[in-house]
Design an enzyme around this catalytic site. Structure first.
Site, PDB file in Angstrom:
ATOM      1  NE  ARG A  29      -3.255   0.174   2.898  1.00  0.00           N
ATOM      2  CZ  ARG A  29      -2.719   0.485   4.091  1.00  0.00           C
ATOM      3  NH1 ARG A  29      -1.955  -0.383   4.735  1.00  0.00           N
ATOM      4  NH2 ARG A  29      -2.955   1.640   4.646  1.00  0.00           N
ATOM      5  CE  LYS A  30       6.462   1.046   3.062  1.00  0.00           C
ATOM      6  NZ  LYS A  30       7.850   0.593   3.340  1.00  0.00           N
TER       7      LYS A  30
END
Lengths: 286, 286, 286, 286, 286, 286
Positions: free
Chosen positions: D131-132
């Site tokens: 989710r970066k």
């Protein structure tokens, strides 16, 4: 509208004026500079929508003194608001705040002038606005009309039945249009018909509409319609609205007649803004 | 803007005018009725933003003939657009379409008038608008200025440096402000300074700003500034903008001077809308 | 931007990361658990956009200590922020907060490095970004450039004239393009031209543009342009921007020349994020 | 997403790049100029999100030939798209189109490289993103990961349970966290736990989680965990994900182990954009 | 969702109910009138989403006492909330607040009833909702399901694999579909298959799916599937969901079987709202 | 609403159901698979909002045959729509399309039933909805009421004056409220008053309101009010609306009275959805 909803509109307007940064203020003034500033009327006017502006400014963290209220008549030089807060915020919102206040006060001022003119000769006629408003600004403009003492008329195409000339051209006749509408309109909505001849006006009144709009008629024609309606005992059964090309210059011709509403499209589309400015009066903390 | 983005704005405006349904038209006119309609000028004007309107109408499925182009000067009675499509759509967008066209054409008409006045005495001065625009409508209003022959000036607080009186009050002096800005402004942005005295104007010109704005000065004072700048060999190094209370009534006093730009806030905030109407001319299919 | 406008962007970003619920945290942790947490740098960097993050977190009700300011250079292990508030809020915003801080700090760090390199050999050249930014993030990325010590260059297609190779291909020549633009560009906007040969560069400078961009030229070619401009007395009349394939590895070749700006697209599109993490350091109340 | 929804995102991005007008193109190029243009790869890459771009361009009225498909590996000089349409539209969307294509292709290229490296030694391990991602761009970045051959991992906090170190710090222990989650997680969602020691990993596997993430462990430690899980007959009951500081430089150390997933945050946050440009190749109609 | 995001939804809902002004309240009640009001249950129910309502009301400046919590079972006449604030705000939000509370509480009440019924005969079966939710309200409706004691099932098409009959019709067979999905689904997502015959159900379980949904099967058929799965030693390897036409009237037929989940679409689409009203109990300040 | 505005709502709803990708369909079905599918009624119902759905589907590129029109009464098994297009699009919109159609048709079906019941005993009474609608769905729900044969009543708080019990509690009495409203309400808006006793009802009628709402009165009480109004010659001067707890079970008690409108809040809040499904009937092209 609940004020937080109005505030959201202001934020969208701010994005228009500051898509990225206020390149001047951000370059010149550190973020910890705090100022006191005044919003000053540069001409006499009726102030409108100042409560919306106060809410907006307070939500951005400014301390605001609201020195006059919506509807107040102020003279040139009057201080309307005193703001204290970061210079970057004050200068970043300056133009938006003034644009709204100047535009709305311009409308309220014009409405108040018309209402005063009418009151001199007739105590019951209402001065009304129309849907000739600037897209996106109807809430503010209609509110300015109210503040000025006018009647807002329809807010939108969803809130009352108004059968206009183009509808009648398509349907064929006023009677036919009214017959259809009688079955289809909601019971909560009034029915108004735009008419451009005495005959149409009478027919409409006979059909039981709530309001007849006499569009672009000279005052003498309007007088004839009123007389004919009285003669037939219909006058008390309908409201009479007069519309089309009426301004402060000719409104008295109509105001002296036994009518109910005079509506003017130019109020919202073409009023002059009331001039105002923001003046930094003190640098409190650098 | 790419036109599809402008179209999105129009859809938001439509929601304002039709939050639910057009209760009149939906009640009266079946969805399969098709009409031909004209947009007619009810006074002479310079037409503006008609291309945006055409795109909008076509995207809603109407067939549109654009009979005049942006910038055209039309007389009373001229047909600007011919539309063919479902009556419900035509009548549903009538007011929005007219409100935009009337407002923008009013602005373009006023600008054209000012430019003509100025051209009579001076071939190089530009007439410019300001950020005194109605919130949410800047794209349309600035475009109308362009169409009328004017200069748009800054679109927003993000696109050029303009040091105003309030900035200078906070910073202390024009020189100090210019020193700060020199280091912080992006190299792509011009720097303009608002000045209200001859001294400030000279100092600003000497500091190398790109533009000096002479704010609220009488024409004689402006003449003195110009003379002094020439005397010091600075005239060619800066652009001179004159601003504040200039209208068609006094613009010629300034236009005869050796200045570069005359800007007028009232163009966008207080121009009168050009009157227009929509007329259904044929019911093609019921 | 006024910070409340930036806050709105953050809320939209949050919806992307939490379309419904944080299924893990909502399942595990009751809503009344309060924690203290640290944002920690996991590598040295220049911190950027931390003020926007602080505003965002405070608006969500967290108590925030901003331990370093925008522009600070921090070492691995440094604590940038201390947050106290409901665990659900802290963990719900963790990733978004870090993604913004890491990305913007990565950009600022790279810019700072380039500026330092350039400063060693030339005290006046600016390092500038371009419009090669990630869609939706321009405000943050351009701000990170500023924080790093760079020049933001154009924010958008609306704020300065930049005539590029594709424009010239369509128009036919630099001269023709400049002639058109002279009449049509607003007086507030600078004019820059992208040129790829010495001849074009000279012609542009002679035509009076404000800035010439030497695109994809080797440093020796750039040197020749500068020399030729000097020979013709044009050097002081234009700004010279050099662009195209310049990185920290070859920037010194250009930095030693007599130019004004070096712009690098990779700064915003391809900088490495600065690694950071959020660490819960205390469970205050369960 | 249905492509019309993606199109809406593009329109918002366009507003960022063109808040008012493309002042250069609008000044220079009449609206009826039509051009043919190519999007050209300036370095070899794996192309990603070109289908979204094609839909976007076609919706703006351009004629588009999609010369390569998502996932294609192209060499420097390859023409990816051919566009025909109004020059104003083509140049107005140039930068946005390239920014998306370059960014997404950069990600797909990096993922493809990692997958190739891993495949050399292990046929079953998946390379996954995290989710970066850059706020607002998750749809595009995750899609680029897919196109490159990677696994998207969680799209958002709403779509799977992932118990991380901060959760465990608050809850007290992996076991306790798993006990809570067992009752509260929806039956449609897998449960993953981040562990940082062999002990935690074993406990998690014994508790019946679906996936264990070994965070920031050296490859030797990972090997020990795998061995211990096998010894206890647990290896086949869980998926093993390895994460933390893994790049193309050290991925082979992990790829040779008996694990299931290697996830890399840098893929989406820190991949280099693949260089591309738009070149007008023909002016078809002036 | 972070509550500020939920708040934004409420503001949009408010615009629907108050596009311009609350014409009644604004006309009748001055802005400085403050009232105390109660939200009262007019029938017994399980209260849901009251925390979202409390946040919403407090953000609008009201003082709110939350007298019961989400999940509470209340009797007719119970006071759920006490509000103090400007009458204009209280009456402006009345209908929206009640519409959300009544709808969500209606859902939670129905879910609680189903869960109770099931618990009587089976302690492990979960009652689940589906994606049959009212557009725009999924967050609220799924939350109401949770509050009632149910399982939310998939939030969206993005968060788990569910192969339905239409997929299988297109692909050809359950086996083929599962083979494709095995390679393409992310490792974090479970795979569920809708089956309508015993054969399909067995094949799906043998293929290693996580969940099989028995769609529109009679309870006797379900019993046969369970038995057959047990016979083959597959029962413990899959979760069994039963769906299609199950309501409180026939749920016990299924609840007594050895299955894992019973899902009911009517919960969110067709639950009856729980009746509630707002009552002004004191006018505090006029 | 112009249909393009309704379409925008559908796109927002789609984002709710597909925040990223339809992970199942995207994995299983290649983008070039084209299917024919039917929307089938699984129980008899009155179809509503099918025109909005058709516009939506066509705008997404599907070919749609609208086999029945809004208002049609269909039997179980009837095919309402035939769709041809990419399987990914068809399956991606399936749930949203069905959720709207099922919900709206459920409302129209209930309204039609009530209207039929009323018509048996009274040819003039209208069955009306209220503002008890699900937030965000008022346009659809009110339209479904119209389609069913009902009266939409107020769309919003902006379109008619309705003085309710809470207003009267604050103002003090019906008379006082009516006196204020007479001056402040726009002339285009009707005035309705909610009354709960015979006395209030009579007072309201005498004051000249347009509509009186008898709230929560038993049918005998309503009868007394009607009688008393007749006795006083007021019956023809007001419309009488009856409201509160009226359903299909007790509506006939009221329908036989001499009243004008029966309004039912449950129609929009608590109607059962009409069951429908989407069935792929042919895979045209793989």
């Amino acid at each position: 509208m609940v004020q937080e909803v109005v505030f959201r509109k202001f934020l969208s307007f701010l994005e228009e004026d500051v898509p990225f940064r206020d390149v001047t203020t951000d370059a010149l003034i550190p973020e910890d500079v705090v100022v006191r500033a005044h919003v000053v009327a540069k001409q006499s006017c009726v102030v409108a929508c100042i409560d919306d502006i106060v809410y907006f400014l307070e939500r951005l963290g400014l301390h605001v003194k609201e020195l006059v209220k919506d509807g107040a008549e102020v003279e040139k030089g009057a201080v309307l608001l005193e703001l204290v807060g970061p210079a970057r915020v004050v200068l970043g919102v300056e133009r938006l705040m003034l644009n709204i206040l100047m535009h709305c006060s311009g409308i309220a001022t014009e409405v108040r002038k018309l209402v005063r003119l009418v009151r001199k000769v007739n105590s019951k006629i209402r001065v009304a606005a129309t849907r000739k408003t600037l897209p996106g600004l109807r809430y503010f403009e209609k509110k300015a009309v109210l503040v000025g003492g006018g009647d807002v008329h329809r807010y939108s195409l969803s809130d009352a039945i108004l059968i206009k000339d183009n509808h009648i051209k398509i349907i064929g006749s006023v009677e036919k249009a009214l017959e259809i509408v009688k079955n289809k309109a909601s019971f909560v909505q009034k029915v108004e018909v735009e008419t451009s001849t005495i005959e149409e006006a009478i027919k409409a009144a006979e059909s039981g509409v709530d309001i007849i709009m006499l569009d672009n008629m000279k005052s003498e024609e309007v007088a004839k319609v009123v007389e004919e309606l009285k003669r037939r005992g219909l006058r008390e059964k309908v409201l009479i609205e007069v519309s089309g090309g009426i301004t402060s210059e000719n409104i008295l011709e109509y105001a002296k007649l036994d009518i109910d509403i005079i509506s003017c499209g130019y109020i919202t589309m073409s009023s002059r803004a009331s001039d105002m400015s923001l003046e930094v009066v003190e640098v409190i903390k650098k």
